[in-house]
Write an enzyme that holds these catalytic residues in place. Structure first.
Site, PDB file in Angstrom:
ATOM      1  N   GLU A 320       0.915  -1.368  -0.116  1.00 48.55           N
ATOM      2  CA  GLU A 320       0.428  -0.416   0.138  1.00 48.55           C
ATOM      3  C   GLU A 320       1.058   1.815   0.303  1.00 48.55           C
ATOM      4  O   GLU A 320       0.724   2.229   0.376  1.00 48.55           O
ATOM      5  CB  GLU A 320      -0.640  -0.237   1.362  1.00 48.55           C
ATOM      6  N   PRO A 321       1.861   1.780  -0.920  1.00 49.51           N
ATOM      7  CA  PRO A 321       2.713   2.943  -0.871  1.00 49.51           C
ATOM      8  C   PRO A 321       1.584   3.681  -1.381  1.00 49.51           C
ATOM      9  O   PRO A 321       0.475   3.943  -1.741  1.00 49.51           O
ATOM     10  CB  PRO A 321       3.258   2.556  -2.106  1.00 49.51           C
ATOM     11  N   GLY A 322       1.765   5.497  -0.755  1.00 53.39           N
ATOM     12  CA  GLY A 322       0.937   6.550  -0.844  1.00 53.39           C
ATOM     13  C   GLY A 322       2.471   7.425  -1.499  1.00 53.39           C
ATOM     14  O   GLY A 322       2.157   7.258  -2.129  1.00 53.39           O
ATOM     15  N   ARG A 323       2.982   7.676  -0.053  1.00 53.66           N
ATOM     16  CA  ARG A 323       3.857   8.973  -0.126  1.00 53.66           C
ATOM     17  C   ARG A 323       4.756   8.519  -1.157  1.00 53.66           C
ATOM     18  O   ARG A 323       5.578   9.096  -2.591  1.00 53.66           O
ATOM     19  CB  ARG A 323       4.700   8.736   1.153  1.00 53.66           C
ATOM     20  N   CYS A 391      -0.063  33.198  11.973  1.00 54.20           N
ATOM     21  CA  CYS A 391       0.058  33.527  13.286  1.00 54.20           C
ATOM     22  C   CYS A 391       0.967  32.521  14.738  1.00 54.20           C
ATOM     23  O   CYS A 391      -0.086  32.561  15.251  1.00 54.20           O
ATOM     24  CB  CYS A 391      -1.084  34.223  14.230  1.00 54.20           C
ATOM     25  N   TYR A 421       0.408  13.956   2.069  1.00 54.54           N
ATOM     26  CA  TYR A 421       0.840  14.647   3.010  1.00 54.54           C
ATOM     27  C   TYR A 421       0.403  15.765   3.076  1.00 54.54           C
ATOM     28  O   TYR A 421       0.574  16.756   4.153  1.00 54.54           O
ATOM     29  CB  TYR A 421       1.522  13.915   4.080  1.00 54.54           C
TER      30      TYR A 421
HETATM   31  C1  LIG Z   1      -0.108   5.179   5.582  1.00 57.16           C
HETATM   32  C2  LIG Z   1      -0.505   4.142   5.442  1.00 57.16           C
HETATM   33  C3  LIG Z   1      -0.424   3.373   4.324  1.00 57.16           C
HETATM   34  C4  LIG Z   1       0.509   4.699   3.245  1.00 57.16           C
HETATM   35  O1  LIG Z   1       1.897   4.551   4.020  1.00 57.16           O
HETATM   36  P1  LIG Z   1       2.961   5.960   2.917  1.00 57.16           P
HETATM   37  O2  LIG Z   1       3.655   5.776   3.973  1.00 57.16           O
HETATM   38  O3  LIG Z   1       1.780   6.868   2.696  1.00 57.16           O
HETATM   39  O4  LIG Z   1       3.305   4.792   1.485  1.00 57.16           O
HETATM   40  C5  LIG Z   1      -0.744   2.208   3.712  1.00 57.16           C
HETATM   41  N1  LIG Z   1      -1.635   1.311   4.283  1.00 57.16           N
HETATM   42  C6  LIG Z   1      -2.078   1.763   5.494  1.00 57.16           C
HETATM   43  C7  LIG Z   1      -2.413   0.907   6.441  1.00 57.16           C
HETATM   44  C8  LIG Z   1      -1.663   3.152   6.801  1.00 57.16           C
HETATM   45  O5  LIG Z   1      -2.283   3.596   6.920  1.00 57.16           O
END
Ligand SMILES: *Cc1c(COP(=O)(O)O)cnc(C)c1O
Length: 463
Positions: A320-323, A391, A421
């Site tokens: 599950e890559p996001g970043r 501020c 993010y």
């Molecule tokens: C936040 C999260 C991700 C993604 O994390 P990254 O650091 O963006 O890769 C994947 N799985 C779960 C369950 C998360 O909470």
């Protein structure tokens, strides 16, 4: 080392070494390809372009601050993950990093699946045509309404996070006459950040069900008894901004151990294992992220080896890559408003945004880089701190950076690696309007999330 608290738990925070900027870089005009999106270059006239478009033109057309997202880079990163893991694994993009309807369409076209963790993210995904069966629903406190909607739409999986949720989801699925595919999120006693991980016996955090003390095994026992749910696998997510694979190694070892116990006790081999996200990216030149193919190879080998040792069929892996997909694809374009030298200390450079468009520095002590992008400069480097217009003295975007000493109001500066993010955590603090996200590709620029307006603000305020 420093680390501050995060509402989503310390697993989401970053720990970064201090003193990245011990010496100024040799050439302030150089752009380190590692931290900038794929199509970013500095032209002969000194102006930085992305997808062939000068940032000066982007600023004129879309205003500042603005997140500029390189669609080509996004697609090639998504594709690289997809290709690296191949047809026998699934890549779920973590929508919380940054989600919009355009992003959902790109993911769909590139063959990725999608993680959501709220009704809002689910609605965005569905409204852009992501097939429900390719959506995973996460969260430690999904509301009954969110669960009902997710099951009703036919999401591919719900990741169960507590004993109560196991029963809640099973019950709602039964009411709807469905059998929902689920995974159970467990905490394996691994805390991973950046270059280190800590293996612990207990996990003091809100997410998941602890493996320790037989709690995860008990959760599996209960889930297997309920008609409304079909348990397809075990889920583990160990941290964020991770470069070192050894945390995943320990996590995989412990998850496979649980799969083995499940086989021995119940005679079932669960078909899937999800190892979560958390892979690191380069925010500064000091960071050295791994390529998706290296990560895929390492994770697949770890799981295969552990399963062979346990005499288990190797389950289907998902990640599950996001970043790691969206982070490097965008930069934030700001206009310099004031430049304030403090004798013997540093120069404070104020920009037209701040903690409302990038909370990560204030929240996690995150480090970023910055460059002058509307022109090149031969001036001496000056130690600078890029701050916002809020501020709040903690309103810092880039804590320590070198910028040319002739920096002046009206110059454009850009902070790279703000794709993840930043917009997704943006706020209206001080009633500052959230910036737009402008997607660029092959000489074209288009707004995919528009700038907030005062009208938007006032529409919510019903007097
Ligand atoms: C936040 C999260 C991700 C993604 O994390 P990254 O650091 O963006 O890769 C994947 N799985 C779960 C369950 C998360 O909470």
């Amino acid at each position: 080392m420093s680390r501050s608290a995060h509402p989503a738990g310390p697993r989401h925070a970053d720990v970064l070494p201090e003193g990245h900027y011990s010496a100024p870089p040799a050439d302030l005009n150089a752009l380190d390809q590692k931290v900038w999106a794929e199509t970013v270059t500095r032209g002969d006239d000194g102006v930085v372009s992305v997808a062939g478009i000068p940032v000066t033109r982007l600023a004129e057309e879309f205003g500042t601050p603005a997140y500029i997202l390189d669609e080509t880079d996004f697609r090639s990163r998504a594709r690289a993950w997809r290709t690296a893991f191949g047809p026998d694994a699934d890549v779920f993009y973590a929508g919380k990093a940054f989600l919009s309807r355009a992003v959902v369409r790109w993911l769909n076209e590139e063959g990725l699946n999608l993680d959501v963790c709220s009704g809002g993210e689910l609605a965005t995904a569905l409204s852009a045509g992501m097939p429900a069966e390719r959506i995973a629903f996460h969260g430690n406190n999904k509301s009954p309404e969110e669960i009902r909607r997710a099951i009703g739409e036919g999401v591919g999986r719900i990741v169960l996070d507590s004993f109560q949720e196991i029963v809640r989801v099973a019950h709602i699925a039964q009411e709807l006459g469905k059998r929902q595919r689920v995974q159970i999120r467990i905490t394996v006693g691994v805390e991973a950040h950046t270059h280190e991980f800590i293996a612990t016996a207990h996990e003091d955090q809100k997410f998941g069900i602890p493996l320790a003390g037989g709690q995860a095994a008990e959760a599996v026992r209960r889930a297997l008894q309920l008609d409304g749910i079909e348990l397809i696998g075990i889920h583990s997510h160990i941290g964020s901004q991770i470069f070192d694979m050894s945390g995943f190694e320990v996590a995989a070892h412990r998850v496979v151990g649980l799969l083995k116990d499940i086989r021995d006790e119940h005679g079932v081999e669960l078909p899937e294992i999800d190892l979560g996200g958390g892979l690191g990216i380069a925010y500064t030149s000091a960071d050295d992220p791994r390529e998706p193919h290296e990560i895929a190879k390492a994770l697949t080998e770890i799981v295969t080896r552990e399963c062979e040792a346990a005499r288990l069929r190797t389950p289907r892996i998902s990640v599950e890559p996001g970043r790691a997909i969206v982070g490097p694809t965008a930069f934030t374009l700001y206009e310099v408003g004031t430049v304030k030298p403090l004798d013997g200390l540093r120069t404070y450079v104020s920009v037209d945004g701040g903690m409302s468009d990038n909370i990560r520095t204030a929240l996690y002590d995150a480090e970023y880089s910055v460059a002058l992008v509307s022109r090149s400069s031969d001036a001496e480097p000056m130690l600078a701190r890029v701050v916002g217009k809020h501020c709040e003295s903690g309103d810092i975007v880039v804590k320590d950076a070198f910028l040319p000493a002739d920096l002046a109001p009206g110059d454009l500066i850009a902070v790279p690696a703000t794709g993840a993010y930043c917009r997704s955590m943006a706020s209206n603090y001080n009633h500052v309007l959230r910036p737009p996200v402008v997607a660029v590709r092959d000489g074209d620029a288009r707004v995919i999330v528009r700038r907030e307006t005062e009208e938007d603000l006032l529409r919510l305020d019903v007097g």
